[in-house]
Write a protein that holds these residues in place. Structure first.
Motif, short mmCIF file in Angstrom:
data_model
loop_
_atom_site.label_atom_id
_atom_site.label_comp_id
_atom_site.label_asym_id
_atom_site.label_seq_id
_atom_site.Cartn_x
_atom_site.Cartn_y
_atom_site.Cartn_z
N GLY A 123 1.84 -59.73 56.97
CA GLY A 123 2.00 -59.01 58.16
C GLY A 123 2.02 -57.48 57.88
N LYS A 124 1.67 -56.88 56.41
CA LYS A 124 1.35 -55.38 56.34
C LYS A 124 -0.17 -55.04 56.20
N SER A 177 -16.11 -43.49 68.28
CA SER A 177 -15.26 -42.88 67.01
C SER A 177 -13.99 -43.22 67.21
N ASP A 178 -13.47 -43.42 68.39
CA ASP A 178 -11.88 -43.81 68.34
C ASP A 178 -11.64 -45.44 68.21
N PHE A 179 -12.78 -45.95 67.78
CA PHE A 179 -12.41 -47.39 67.61
C PHE A 179 -11.91 -47.81 66.16
N HIS A 180 -10.86 -47.56 65.94
CA HIS A 180 -10.34 -48.21 64.47
C HIS A 180 -8.98 -48.73 64.67
N PHE A 181 -8.80 -49.95 63.85
CA PHE A 181 -7.58 -50.86 63.63
C PHE A 181 -7.26 -50.82 62.42
N THR A 182 -5.96 -51.01 62.18
CA THR A 182 -5.18 -51.36 60.83
C THR A 182 -5.58 -52.72 60.69
N ALA A 209 2.75 -47.05 58.33
CA ALA A 209 2.99 -47.33 57.20
C ALA A 209 1.91 -47.34 56.08
N LEU A 210 0.63 -47.68 56.56
CA LEU A 210 -0.57 -47.70 55.55
C LEU A 210 -0.88 -46.55 55.14
N ASP A 211 -0.97 -45.57 56.14
CA ASP A 211 -1.38 -44.18 55.85
C ASP A 211 -0.46 -43.58 54.84
#
Lengths: 52, 290
Positions: B98-99, B111-116, B71-73
């Motif tokens: 909640g968004k 490098s795969d550590f990412h969260f929204t 949703a953010l992308d």
């Protein structure tokens, strides 16, 4: 209790084992997807925020 | 199996030698057996709950986090879709309960550590990912951009927060900018910070903050009631004017308990506006552990 259930299951051994497995999986699914999600917010140990 | 009468030796399950097999109508035995079966069942249910907490909630949360990220992308790629008529696009971040509104990266964890990061810290929001304490600063603002996240289960974004070391990067991406924060010196490092700092190129930009920040260290463990950790100037009396842009992460401590809170404080060291021609491209080196 389990003995009683086992005796109530119909059919030959293979059918009984199949039914028993389905029953066990059904109860596990009911717990994992219905009971626990409902229960969990009422428990106390999952807080990560500080009080504001 | 013995077939003739009186041969109890083969296939026997109960009791001493010479006992007769149990009578079918033995009530006491039935009661004890049922109680035992119930207790074993209860034990299995509790074990299943542990499995649920540690693994199944991760599955649910991974799905919710994926949705929030998608949703953010989508929102970043199609800006203006939800801008009211006559409204102008600004750099102001739209916060909706909640968004998702930002992404967090910790290069230290790969490098795969990412969260929204989502707005709000309700239980429901935190199931989807780390949540921004409402009313605290936004990324890059002076004050304290504070985020809470689960440590065990539910995606466990902050599982390894205790492994973060001073000067490690925490990168925040918003629609318009990249923000690099670095963890502040730990309490034992703070007094001799100048000598620690010269040894590590990571720490060049991590300055000791002013007197108002004398109690703010990179890592802290506090009681859950200490809301002061997310104040604009942590632990300072209300109304103290913030002189720096901080980032604060909170999670539970010790693992599997909520007796305390593990706190990580970081300070902003770099802000880079996104290239409008290629907003998805991080600045060189931004997401490297350096």
């Amino acid at each position: 209790m389990y003995g009683w259930i086992w005796r109530k299951l119909p059919g030959p051994l293979a059918v009984r084992i199949t039914i028993a497995t389905i029953l066990i999986l059904g109860v596990a699914a009911l717990l994992l997807f219905v009971v626990f999600p409902w229960l969990e917010p009422k428990l106390w140990f999952n807080n990560v925020t500080t009080e504001q | 199996m013995g077939t003739h009468e009186g041969d109890y030796d083969s296939g026997r399950l109960y009791g001493e030698l010479g006992d007769r097999p149990p009578e079918p109508g033995d009530r006491a035995r039935n009661v004890v057996r049922n109680v035992g079966e119930l207790l074993i069942t209860a034990g299995m249910v509790v074990l299943l709950f542990v499995v649920y907490e540690l693994y199944i909630t991760d599955l649910f949360s991974a799905g919710k986090q994926r949705e929030a990220t998608a949703a953010l992308d989508d929102q970043w790629q199609h800006p203006g879709a939800d801008v009211v008529e006559g409204g102008e696009r600004t750099n102001k971040i739209e916060l909706e309960d909640g968004k998702g509104f930002a992404k967090i990266y910790m290069p230290q964890f790969g490098s795969d550590f990412h969260f929204t990061v989502l707005e709000g810290t309700s239980d429901k929001t935190l199931e989807s990912g780390p949540g921004h304490y409402k009313g605290t600063a936004l990324p890059g603002e002076h004050g304290n951009f504070a985020i809470a996240g689960h440590r065990v289960g539910k995606g466990a974004p902050f599982n390894d927060l205790d492994l973060l070391q001073s000067c490690d990067k925490i990168v925040i991406e918003t629609e318009g900018s990249w923000f690099e924060y670095r963890m502040l010196p730990k309490e034992d490092e703070a007094p001799k910070w100048d000598s620690v700092r010269t040894k590590s190129p990571k720490c060049q930009k991590v300055n000791v903050l002013g007197a108002d920040y004398s109690k703010v260290f990179g890592r802290d463990i506090v009681k859950p009631s200490q809301g002061g950790v997310i104040s604009p100037v942590p632990y300072a009396p209300a109304g103290t004017k913030p002189g720096a842009a901080l980032l604060t992460l909170t999670t539970c401590h010790p693992k599997f308990s909520d007796a305390q809170r593990l706190i990580v404080h970081a300070v902003m060291t770099l802000q880079v506006a996104k290239n409008p021609a290629n907003p998805g491209q991080p600045p060189a080196g931004m997401l490297e552990d350096s």
